[in-house]
Write a protein that holds these residues in place. Structure first.
Motif, PDB file in Angstrom:
ATOM      1  N   GLU A  41       8.999  -0.155  -7.695  1.00  0.00           N
ATOM      2  CA  GLU A  41       7.978  -0.530  -6.722  1.00  0.00           C
ATOM      3  C   GLU A  41       6.760   0.400  -6.837  1.00  0.00           C
ATOM      4  O   GLU A  41       5.619  -0.054  -6.741  1.00  0.00           O
ATOM      5  N   ALA A  42       7.001   1.703  -7.070  1.00  0.00           N
ATOM      6  CA  ALA A  42       5.898   2.640  -7.220  1.00  0.00           C
ATOM      7  C   ALA A  42       5.059   2.301  -8.448  1.00  0.00           C
ATOM      8  O   ALA A  42       3.835   2.381  -8.426  1.00  0.00           O
ATOM      9  N   LEU A  43       5.722   1.891  -9.536  1.00  0.00           N
ATOM     10  CA  LEU A  43       4.989   1.497 -10.741  1.00  0.00           C
ATOM     11  C   LEU A  43       4.194   0.224 -10.511  1.00  0.00           C
ATOM     12  O   LEU A  43       3.068   0.083 -11.012  1.00  0.00           O
ATOM     13  N   LYS A  44       4.742  -0.700  -9.769  1.00  0.00           N
ATOM     14  CA  LYS A  44       4.028  -1.945  -9.456  1.00  0.00           C
ATOM     15  C   LYS A  44       2.778  -1.661  -8.650  1.00  0.00           C
ATOM     16  O   LYS A  44       1.739  -2.287  -8.851  1.00  0.00           O
ATOM     17  N   ASP A  45       2.885  -0.698  -7.718  1.00  0.00           N
ATOM     18  CA  ASP A  45       1.739  -0.361  -6.874  1.00  0.00           C
ATOM     19  C   ASP A  45       0.601   0.293  -7.661  1.00  0.00           C
ATOM     20  O   ASP A  45      -0.547   0.146  -7.322  1.00  0.00           O
TER      21      ASP A  45
END
Length: 85
Positions: A80-84
């Motif tokens: 999720e952090a990479l997607k953000d």
């Protein structure tokens, strides 16, 4: 693998419950245990079993987290952090 462990644990618990029920029934037949006492004992045993199950689940969860960390696998939060970004 974890599924097998859980099924084994459940199978063992069911077998234990059957044996406990048999022994309680024998004690009732001999007049050494009243129906109310047997019911109270089974309820107490069930409550304790549920508490132990929760502890076991927490231990499994913690062990899985440790394995994931040791293997360096990405967690849901990492993805999720990479997607953000």
């Amino acid at each position: 693998m974890i599924k097998d462990i859980l099924y084994t644990g459940l199978g063992g618990a069911l077998l234990l419950k059957e044996r406990v029920d048999e022994e309680i029934e024998k004690l009732q037949e001999r007049g050494k245990l009243s129906k109310d006492d047997a019911t109270a004992f089974l309820e107490k045993l069930q409550t304790r079993g549920e508490e132990e199950e929760e502890k076991f689940k927490a231990q499994i969860k913690e062990a899985l987290k440790e394995v994931i960390d040791e293997m360096g696998l990405a967690t849901k939060e990492d993805i999720e952090a990479l997607k953000d970004k």
